[in-house]
Design a protein around this motif. Sequence first.
Motif, PDB file in Angstrom:
ATOM      1  N   SER A   9      89.596  44.505  -1.726  1.00 34.36           N
ATOM      2  CA  SER A   9      88.647  45.408  -2.400  1.00 34.36           C
ATOM      3  C   SER A   9      88.334  44.986  -3.838  1.00 34.36           C
ATOM      4  N   ILE A  10      88.070  43.690  -4.012  1.00 31.20           N
ATOM      5  CA  ILE A  10      87.735  43.176  -5.340  1.00 31.20           C
ATOM      6  C   ILE A  10      86.297  43.559  -5.693  1.00 31.20           C
ATOM      7  N   SER A  11      86.116  44.108  -6.897  1.00 28.14           N
ATOM      8  CA  SER A  11      84.788  44.424  -7.423  1.00 28.14           C
ATOM      9  C   SER A  11      84.706  43.932  -8.864  1.00 28.14           C
ATOM     10  N   LYS A  12      83.505  43.557  -9.275  1.00 29.61           N
ATOM     11  CA  LYS A  12      83.298  43.128 -10.653  1.00 29.61           C
ATOM     12  C   LYS A  12      82.008  43.726 -11.177  1.00 29.61           C
ATOM     13  N   LYS A  13      82.146  44.473 -12.288  1.00 27.85           N
ATOM     14  CA  LYS A  13      80.997  45.152 -12.903  1.00 27.85           C
ATOM     15  C   LYS A  13      80.716  44.542 -14.267  1.00 27.85           C
ATOM     16  N   TYR A  14      79.439  44.310 -14.537  1.00 24.78           N
ATOM     17  CA  TYR A  14      78.985  43.873 -15.855  1.00 24.78           C
ATOM     18  C   TYR A  14      78.025  44.918 -16.408  1.00 24.78           C
ATOM     19  N   TYR A  15      77.869  44.894 -17.707  1.00 19.08           N
ATOM     20  CA  TYR A  15      76.864  45.730 -18.348  1.00 19.08           C
ATOM     21  C   TYR A  15      75.774  44.814 -18.899  1.00 19.08           C
ATOM     22  N   GLY A  36      69.389  50.904 -30.203  1.00 21.65           N
ATOM     23  CA  GLY A  36      70.493  50.751 -29.265  1.00 21.65           C
ATOM     24  C   GLY A  36      70.100  51.003 -27.820  1.00 21.65           C
ATOM     25  N   LYS A  37      69.464  50.005 -27.208  1.00 20.31           N
ATOM     26  CA  LYS A  37      69.069  50.152 -25.812  1.00 20.31           C
ATOM     27  C   LYS A  37      70.278  50.403 -24.929  1.00 20.31           C
ATOM     28  N   LYS A  38      70.128  51.340 -24.025  1.00 19.94           N
ATOM     29  CA  LYS A  38      71.225  51.676 -23.130  1.00 19.94           C
ATOM     30  C   LYS A  38      71.451  50.565 -22.118  1.00 19.94           C
ATOM     31  N   LYS A  39      72.671  50.122 -22.006  1.00 16.61           N
ATOM     32  CA  LYS A  39      72.997  49.049 -21.066  1.00 16.61           C
ATOM     33  C   LYS A  39      73.165  49.618 -19.668  1.00 16.61           C
ATOM     34  N   LYS A  40      72.763  48.819 -18.692  1.00 10.49           N
ATOM     35  CA  LYS A  40      72.854  49.228 -17.299  1.00 10.49           C
ATOM     36  C   LYS A  40      74.026  48.547 -16.617  1.00 10.49           C
ATOM     37  N   GLU A  41      74.567  49.223 -15.626  1.00  9.87           N
ATOM     38  CA  GLU A  41      75.646  48.636 -14.831  1.00  9.87           C
ATOM     39  C   GLU A  41      75.074  47.643 -13.829  1.00  9.87           C
ATOM     40  N   PHE A  42      75.774  46.529 -13.675  1.00  7.84           N
ATOM     41  CA  PHE A  42      75.405  45.559 -12.652  1.00  7.84           C
ATOM     42  C   PHE A  42      76.671  45.131 -11.928  1.00  7.84           C
ATOM     43  N   TRP A  43      76.704  45.363 -10.627  1.00  5.19           N
ATOM     44  CA  TRP A  43      77.870  44.997  -9.823  1.00  5.19           C
ATOM     45  C   TRP A  43      77.654  43.612  -9.237  1.00  5.19           C
ATOM     46  N   ALA A  44      78.328  42.618  -9.805  1.00  9.76           N
ATOM     47  CA  ALA A  44      78.226  41.250  -9.292  1.00  9.76           C
ATOM     48  C   ALA A  44      78.952  41.128  -7.963  1.00  9.76           C
ATOM     49  N   LEU A  45      80.039  41.890  -7.797  1.00  8.21           N
ATOM     50  CA  LEU A  45      80.790  41.945  -6.538  1.00  8.21           C
ATOM     51  C   LEU A  45      81.134  43.388  -6.240  1.00  8.21           C
ATOM     52  N   ARG A  46      81.147  43.723  -4.941  1.00  9.17           N
ATOM     53  CA  ARG A  46      81.451  45.106  -4.574  1.00  9.17           C
ATOM     54  C   ARG A  46      82.338  45.137  -3.329  1.00  9.17           C
ATOM     55  N   ASP A  47      83.594  45.494  -3.518  1.00  5.22           N
ATOM     56  CA  ASP A  47      84.523  45.739  -2.417  1.00  5.22           C
ATOM     57  C   ASP A  47      84.675  44.512  -1.499  1.00  5.22           C
ATOM     58  N   ILE A  48      85.083  43.394  -2.091  1.00  3.37           N
ATOM     59  CA  ILE A  48      85.265  42.139  -1.348  1.00  3.37           C
ATOM     60  C   ILE A  48      86.717  42.007  -0.904  1.00  3.37           C
ATOM     61  N   SER A  49      86.906  41.805   0.391  1.00  2.00           N
ATOM     62  CA  SER A  49      88.257  41.595   0.935  1.00  2.00           C
ATOM     63  C   SER A  49      88.233  40.440   1.920  1.00  2.00           C
ATOM     64  N   PHE A  50      89.155  39.502   1.761  1.00  2.00           N
ATOM     65  CA  PHE A  50      89.336  38.440   2.745  1.00  2.00           C
ATOM     66  C   PHE A  50      90.630  37.698   2.431  1.00  2.00           C
ATOM     67  N   SER A  51      91.087  36.905   3.379  1.00  2.00           N
ATOM     68  CA  SER A  51      92.275  36.078   3.168  1.00  2.00           C
ATOM     69  C   SER A  51      92.000  34.682   3.696  1.00  2.00           C
ATOM     70  N   ILE A 227      79.930  41.401   1.184  1.00  2.00           N
ATOM     71  CA  ILE A 227      80.036  40.529   2.351  1.00  2.00           C
ATOM     72  C   ILE A 227      79.064  41.026   3.420  1.00  2.00           C
ATOM     73  N   LYS A 228      78.033  40.218   3.658  1.00  2.00           N
ATOM     74  CA  LYS A 228      77.053  40.560   4.681  1.00  2.00           C
ATOM     75  C   LYS A 228      77.594  40.234   6.074  1.00  2.00           C
ATOM     76  N   ARG A 229      78.292  39.074   6.170  1.00  2.00           N
ATOM     77  CA  ARG A 229      78.908  38.693   7.446  1.00  2.00           C
ATOM     78  C   ARG A 229      80.010  37.691   7.181  1.00  2.00           C
ATOM     79  N   SER A 230      81.039  37.751   7.992  1.00  2.00           N
ATOM     80  CA  SER A 230      82.164  36.818   7.916  1.00  2.00           C
ATOM     81  C   SER A 230      82.567  36.452   9.330  1.00  2.00           C
ATOM     82  N   GLY A 231      82.805  35.156   9.549  1.00  2.00           N
ATOM     83  CA  GLY A 231      83.216  34.763  10.894  1.00  2.00           C
ATOM     84  C   GLY A 231      82.989  33.296  11.168  1.00  2.00           C
ATOM     85  N   GLU A 232      82.738  32.968  12.431  1.00  2.00           N
ATOM     86  CA  GLU A 232      82.542  31.580  12.857  1.00  2.00           C
ATOM     87  C   GLU A 232      81.364  30.975  12.109  1.00  2.00           C
TER      88      GLU A 232
END
Length: 409
Positions: A9-15, A36-51, A227-232
């Motif tokens: 469940s790795i996630s990475k958020k930038y502003y 002071g422009k308001k910064k927006k959240e940007f999720w570069a990664l969202r809930d990544i799991s694999f081994s 992760i859109k798809r993982s497999g063969e």
Amino acid sequence: MTPAINIESISKKYYITPNEPYYKTLRESLSSFGSGKKKKEFWALRDISFSAETGETIGIIGENGAGKTTLLKILSKITKPTSGKGRINGRVASLLEVGTGFHPELTGRENIYLNGVILGLKKKEIDKSFENIVDFAGLSKFLNTPLKHYSTGMWARLAFSVAAHLEREILLIDEVLSVGDAEFQKKSLAKMDDLSGSGRTIIFVSHNMPAVRKLCKRCIYLKEGQIKRSGEVNEVINEYLSGYTETMTGIADLTDLKARNGNLKAKLGRIELRDQFERITGTFRIKDDMKIDLFFEAFEKLRNVRIVLSIVESSGEIASTIYDSDSGFGLTHVEGKKHVSLTLKDLRFCPGDYHLSVTLMSEILSYTVEYYDDIDYAVSFRIENHLISDRNLTRQSGLILMTPEWQIK
């Protein structure tokens, strides 16, 4: 057996700050000062799991901006995740960008030791691998030359050789084999195959689909940080590439496209494909001409803009790479909106679906290359067979159709 890599469940958020116009009036600048422009959240990664198991080679694919490099930076401990956890069992060698950890003022010899120290090795460990590194890179004549005099390809050769020969259990590779000559790329792929066979765990990020197919049995497709798809590997690659063949209109509006790399000092806005009758189309016949119209804008004065186009077959294999300089063409002192066109005469690609990738960049001969805009699979087209009627042309026929003149002598 304990996995070499296990992340949960790795996630990475930038502003990020919203884009502003490249040029503002003095009044606009003064009125916005301190607002002071308001910064927006940007999720570069969202809930990544694999081994990844020990000795496994896993391919990571996806569009530009999908989060591939961010994932490798987290695995390399260069970047901390916003949330989630992971475990790396083994020492890691990373090759995330060409020349990372190198210093242009130092010689090739000095940079080998510098890079080894950055990886946490002692001098005697580097000494042990030194000759193999130099021999594989094929740069013995330039070993005492400062890296600032190396070409981009030479940087890539040395960087890959260092990462591949220093004894680390896990190797992270990020799209470095696209730089350098074809022979060294082939040599590097063979080396990675050997490393995997000897028990190294390899995470391989690449847009080179044939290389991913060859090296990997498993693949992960990232899209917009998830992760859109993982497999063969073949199934995952086929799903990834299928998204580019849905429309064959011959027009690509790239203005708001997010899946791109580069600093956007120059930005592609539109691509149009035309046949020999000046008709916009995404379908061509063998022996047709194809005119490619590129519309882009430079947002500041650029000394030069080089254009590189790659024609990629639906399997991911590069059918041809076109450099503007090969035709004696070049853009210097570029600013504002530009329209460049090129014509491919007498198309000889075998029937099938193809994609056109486009890169705007700075002078290629410089040891540091600046990428202005880089878009994979920017527009797609189809080649149909109306020339050869007595046999079925398939992908197994090759990429290029040759119809030479025959004589009996």
